[in-house]
Design an enzyme around this catalytic site. Structure first.
Site, PDB file in Angstrom:
ATOM      1  N   LYS A 135       0.939   4.196  -2.848  1.00 62.13           N
ATOM      2  CA  LYS A 135       0.615   5.589  -2.536  1.00 62.13           C
ATOM      3  C   LYS A 135       1.810   6.511  -2.804  1.00 62.13           C
ATOM      4  CE  LYS A 135      -2.979   5.358  -2.578  1.00 62.13           C
ATOM      5  NZ  LYS A 135      -4.108   6.180  -3.081  1.00 62.13           N
TER       6      LYS A 135
ATOM      7  N   THR B 195     -14.447   5.771   5.832  1.00 59.55           N
ATOM      8  CA  THR B 195     -15.127   5.234   4.654  1.00 59.55           C
ATOM      9  C   THR B 195     -15.013   3.711   4.693  1.00 59.55           C
ATOM     10  OG1 THR B 195     -13.177   5.183   3.217  1.00 59.55           O
ATOM     11  CG2 THR B 195     -14.388   7.268   3.359  1.00 59.55           C
TER      12      THR B 195
ATOM     13  N   TYR C  37       0.842  -1.205   0.000  1.00 58.73           N
ATOM     14  CA  TYR C  37       0.000   0.000   0.000  1.00 58.73           C
ATOM     15  C   TYR C  37       0.873   1.248   0.000  1.00 58.73           C
ATOM     16  CZ  TYR C  37      -3.673   3.308   1.317  1.00 58.73           C
ATOM     17  OH  TYR C  37      -4.547   4.375   1.337  1.00 58.73           O
TER      18      TYR C  37
END
Length: 317
Positions: free
Chosen positions: A183, A216, A179
């Site tokens: 990013k 989220t 990840y």
């Protein structure tokens, strides 16, 4: 410091493309842009969720101008088809928000054999941006200035630059390492696209946005899938208790996308690390930034077989 979606200028006559517009930050971004008059192309994989998202947006703005295009960022053929469909329907595109992404999942491959997080978060958006570059450049001129906003994360500080000899972390996979790498690739991509625009002398602005700790489905999905272990569960719990609302979290990318004072190469992020209002944050330029951008371009073109060259695209128009 008090900037909100109410400060978005009138977007009437503008076409905006938002990836992952069927939930979370993407949905809030599409909702805010549509409410200000933009025609919003919702580029999403899950068509059932997209239809539900469209209904939600229309419940807030019945006259919203919306369009759904199927986009699976984990499948290069789908990405190319989606970009071609949009470019044919919209010869001029004013705004692209590269929002969609996945986080810290168990090791998986995309349809093209890429490591899933790099494949979706970066390589999918690489090819999608390349496919929409001509419509974006056609938007330049008069009082219009096309923008590309790419969503990154503070996780970029935990990931290394893409290794040309092992970009998909074969034998070295860790959910959070992957990840962070993806990013950081988003970060280099946003800055590299701005560098290309400046060298080409075209009026295209590439900006970065980091949404901070926002509640989220991203964290919940990471937890559900179990690939991130205890840290995934902790992240989900912390976000559930302390995270900003999606409406607050989306202000960073919305300000990057619409603030008349925003400039290419800027990073919009929360004022207080991962919390707070949307402000411009310093872009920390590594001593090897230019080398890393060049390296990312080389790897991305090699992996996707898709060139992304602003000068060449501008000359072809």
């Amino acid at each position: 410091m008090s900037w909100t979606a109410d400060d978005i200028p009138d977007q009437t006559g503008r076409t905006a493309v938002v990836t992952g517009a069927n939930g979370g930050l993407g949905l809030e971004t599409a909702k805010a842009l549509a409410a200000k008059g933009a025609h919003v192309v919702m580029a999403v994989r899950d068509q059932a969720k997209a239809a539900a998202a469209e209904r939600e947006i229309r419940s807030h703005a019945s006259d919203a101008s919306l369009e759904i295009v199927r986009l699976d960022l984990g499948d290069q053929a789908s990405v190319k088809d989606a970009a071609a469909t949009i470019a044919e329907a919209h010869p001029v595109v004013d705004l692209l928000v590269n929002n969609a992404g996945v986080m810290a999942m168990p090791e998986r491959k995309t349809a093209d054999g890429y490591e899933m997080q790099l494949g979706v978060n970066h390589l999918g958006h690489w090819t999608f941006t390349a496919g929409l570059l001509a419509p974006l450049l056609r938007s330049a001129g008069a009082d219009r200035r096309p923008r590309v906003v790419t969503v990154t994360s503070v996780a970029r500080f935990t990931g290394g630059p893409v290794d040309p000899s092992n970009p998909h972390l074969a034998g070295r996979y860790d959910p959070w390492r992957a990840y962070g790498q993806a990013k950081l690739a988003n970060y280099f991509f946003g800055l590299g696209l701005q560098r290309q625009a400046e060298r080409a002398g075209v009026d295209l602005a590439s900006l970065l946005a980091h949404p901070g700790l926002t509640n989220t489905d991203l964290q919940s999905r990471t937890h559900r899938e179990g690939g991130a272990g205890v840290l995934g569960a902790a992240s989900d719990r912390i976000t559930d208790v302390l995270g900003m609302s999606p409406e607050a979290g989306t202000r960073m990318q919305l300000r990057a996308a619409t603030d008349p004072k925003a400039k290419g190469g800027q990073l919009y992020a929360p004022a207080f690390a991962s919390f707070g209002p949307a402000v411009v944050r310093p872009v920390l330029r590594r001593w090897d930034l230019e080398e890393r951008i060049d390296q990312l371009w080389e790897v991305s073109e090699r992996e996707t077989h898709v060139p992304l060259d602003v000068s060449e695209t501008a000359r072809s128009l």
